[in-house]
Motif scaffolding. Structure first.
Motif, PDB file in Angstrom:
ATOM      1  N   GLU A   1      98.975  29.886   5.248  1.00 10.46           N
ATOM      2  CA  GLU A   1      98.452  29.492   3.984  1.00 10.46           C
ATOM      3  C   GLU A   1      99.523  28.364   3.761  1.00 10.46           C
ATOM      4  OE1 GLU A   1      97.166  31.179   0.001  1.00 10.46           O
ATOM      5  OE2 GLU A   1      97.862  30.659  -0.815  1.00 10.46           O
TER       6      GLU A   1
ATOM      7  N   GLY B   1      94.600  18.897   0.032  1.00 11.41           N
ATOM      8  CA  GLY B   1      94.872  19.198   1.390  1.00 11.41           C
ATOM      9  C   GLY B   1      95.260  18.671   2.544  1.00 11.41           C
TER      10      GLY B   1
ATOM     11  N   LEU C   1      91.408  24.230   6.733  1.00 11.51           N
ATOM     12  CA  LEU C   1      90.546  24.773   5.894  1.00 11.51           C
ATOM     13  C   LEU C   1      91.159  23.908   4.546  1.00 11.51           C
ATOM     14  CD1 LEU C   1      90.431  28.778   6.195  1.00 11.51           C
ATOM     15  CD2 LEU C   1      88.828  26.819   6.786  1.00 11.51           C
TER      16      LEU C   1
ATOM     17  N   PRO D   1      90.835  22.294   0.655  1.00 12.67           N
ATOM     18  CA  PRO D   1      90.174  22.136  -0.584  1.00 12.67           C
ATOM     19  C   PRO D   1      88.772  21.146  -1.295  1.00 12.67           C
ATOM     20  CG  PRO D   1      92.103  22.507  -1.193  1.00 12.67           C
ATOM     21  CD  PRO D   1      91.507  21.736   0.396  1.00 12.67           C
TER      22      PRO D   1
ATOM     23  N   TYR E   1      86.054  22.843   1.956  1.00 13.58           N
ATOM     24  CA  TYR E   1      85.423  24.192   2.156  1.00 13.58           C
ATOM     25  C   TYR E   1      84.081  23.887   1.987  1.00 13.58           C
ATOM     26  CZ  TYR E   1      86.111  28.829   2.682  1.00 13.58           C
ATOM     27  OH  TYR E   1      86.472  30.205   2.801  1.00 13.58           O
TER      28      TYR E   1
ATOM     29  N   PHE F   1      82.919  27.217   2.180  1.00 14.08           N
ATOM     30  CA  PHE F   1      82.701  28.797   2.328  1.00 14.08           C
ATOM     31  C   PHE F   1      81.559  29.692   2.921  1.00 14.08           C
ATOM     32  CE2 PHE F   1      83.963  26.613  -1.593  1.00 14.08           C
ATOM     33  CZ  PHE F   1      84.645  28.205  -2.447  1.00 14.08           C
TER      34      PHE F   1
ATOM     35  N   GLU G   1      82.682  31.392   5.491  1.00 21.60           N
ATOM     36  CA  GLU G   1      83.125  32.341   6.577  1.00 21.60           C
ATOM     37  C   GLU G   1      82.285  33.299   7.940  1.00 21.60           C
ATOM     38  OE1 GLU G   1      86.255  34.502   3.784  1.00 21.60           O
ATOM     39  OE2 GLU G   1      85.472  35.903   5.127  1.00 21.60           O
TER      40      GLU G   1
ATOM     41  N   ASN H   1      95.565  27.415   6.415  1.00 19.66           N
ATOM     42  CA  ASN H   1      95.103  27.548   5.065  1.00 19.66           C
ATOM     43  C   ASN H   1      95.248  26.930   3.904  1.00 19.66           C
ATOM     44  OD1 ASN H   1      92.593  28.228   3.018  1.00 19.66           O
ATOM     45  ND2 ASN H   1      93.561  29.725   2.521  1.00 19.66           N
TER      46      ASN H   1
ATOM     47  N   ILE I   1      92.478  26.610  -2.074  1.00 18.57           N
ATOM     48  CA  ILE I   1      91.069  27.383  -1.248  1.00 18.57           C
ATOM     49  C   ILE I   1      91.880  29.083  -2.016  1.00 18.57           C
ATOM     50  CG2 ILE I   1      89.985  28.259   0.388  1.00 18.57           C
ATOM     51  CD1 ILE I   1      89.919  25.294   1.839  1.00 18.57           C
TER      52      ILE I   1
ATOM     53  N   SER J   1      94.440  34.309   1.316  1.00 19.69           N
ATOM     54  CA  SER J   1      94.459  34.505   3.297  1.00 19.69           C
ATOM     55  C   SER J   1      93.440  35.740   2.704  1.00 19.69           C
ATOM     56  CB  SER J   1      95.639  34.005   2.692  1.00 19.69           C
ATOM     57  OG  SER J   1      95.827  32.086   2.503  1.00 19.69           O
TER      58      SER J   1
END
Ligand code: ADP
Length: 323
Positions: free
Chosen positions: A171, A178, A194, A196, A199, A201, A203, A225, A229, A232
């Motif tokens: 992270e 980002g 990843l 913001p 993203y 979501f 997963e 990341n 977001i 982590s």
């Protein structure tokens, strides 16, 4: 007739960033070169309200160009944001004979500079943030140092990740933006970034890709990341449970804000600091210095704050195609 500028103040506000000292040094030395008195205001707008104002001479900034952080300290100040607080700050400027202020910080700090300009204090903003989240400029003080620090740390995590055949989530900072994550994604050759701004979501897609990569012989799986977001640790736990592949999270944190600034941060910050003083001497106010189209330029702060910055789409696309 434009008001005569005798005294220039300089402050750093919001989050600190490596290279801020180079900018302060340039403001001080260029002010003296132009025959102006120059004062340092400690702890951003909080220090202005508390009259933490110090006389600066050439020696006050000796041996600072290579130092991270900010010798003037920085702060966030709620009181300044009220109309009474801003008026009080303008009154403090009058009391101390401060005609103009160079504000080194981010968008929040520039809103403050905009309000002070409205009250007759000439202000010039310099973009100082590791996050690169200021729309009118392709450069902000500290970003270059921060991404280099993060890149080196990620290389180290990657070594151990490969040895243990792990999946690693690293992270990086950037608040709501980002840019640091994207640059590290490209610089470190990460399998996944990843951001913001992007993203979704999803997963399960991430989990499927980790499994596929392992099947195809990848010895590690590096996920960068962004702070925006977050989560982590819990993400790592879920990926490990779903894939059976050992997954660790590393949060780089404030190490990314410190350290000696890179050559680029020193040179750009120095140029911007000197330019701020030159603009003040030309009688300009409510301006923001930027680097855009390969040049150092200045924008009206109102116009600059109305601009929006997105992620570079092409860089994002190739972060996904080069895995
Ligand atoms: P940054 O400058 O890095 O964006 P902040 O958003 O925390 O950091 O802003 C730094 C400081 O600038 C705040 O603590 C506050 O004193 C001042 N500031 C922020 N927003 C405003 C605003 N809308 N009006 C006046 N001052 C503001």
């Amino acid at each position: 007739m434009a008001k005569e500028i005798k005294t220039i103040g300089v402050l750093t506000s919001g989050g600190d960033a490596p290279g801020m000292n180079a900018a302060i040094r340039a403001v001080v030395r260029q002010s003296l070169f132009r025959g102006k008195r120059v004062v340092g205001i400690k702890r951003g707008y909080a220090g202005l309200l508390n009259e933490e104002i110090i006389e600066m001479d050439a020696k006050s900034v000796s041996d600072t160009i290579s130092r991270g952080g900010t010798i003037l300290q920085t702060a966030r100040c709620m009181e300044f944001m009220t109309p009474e607080g801003t008026q009080k700050a303008a009154d403090v400027c009058l009391k101390h004979g401060i005609d103009a202020i160079v504000v080194i910080g981010g968008d929040g700090s520039f809103k403050g500079a905009q309000r002070l300009a409205g009250l007759g204090i000439n202000t010039i903003g310099i973009p100082g943030t590791i996050d690169l989240d200021i729309a009118c400029t392709d450069y902000t003080i500290g970003f270059d140092t921060a991404v280099n620090t993060a890149m080196e740390a990620i290389d180290k995590v990657r070594d151990t990740s490969t040895s243990h055949e792990r999946c690693s989530i690293i992270e990086v900072m950037g608040r709501g933006a980002g840019h640091i994550a994207l640059w590290c994604g490209l610089a470190n050759g990460a399998e996944e970034v990843l951001l913001p701004e992007k993203y979704d979501f999803d997963e399960q897609r991430l989990i499927d890709q980790v499994v596929e990569a392992r099947k195809s012989g990848k010895q590690h799986y590096i996920i960068i990341n962004a702070e925006g977001i977050g989560h982590s640790q819990s993400m790592a736990k879920r990926i490990e449970e779903a894939t059976g592949i050992e997954t660790r999270a590393t949060i780089l944190g404030h190490m990314q804000r410190g350290g000696s600034p890179t050559c680029k941060d020193r040179v750009y910050a120095t140029t911007m600091g000197a330019m701020a003083v030159d603009l003040i001497c030309e009688g300009k106010s409510n301006r923001l210095i930027a680097h855009s189209g390969g040049k150092f330029v200045d924008f009206d702060i109102d116009e600059a704050l109305a601009m929006e910055k997105g992620i570079d789409e092409y860089m994002y696309d190739i972060s996904r195609s080069l895995v």
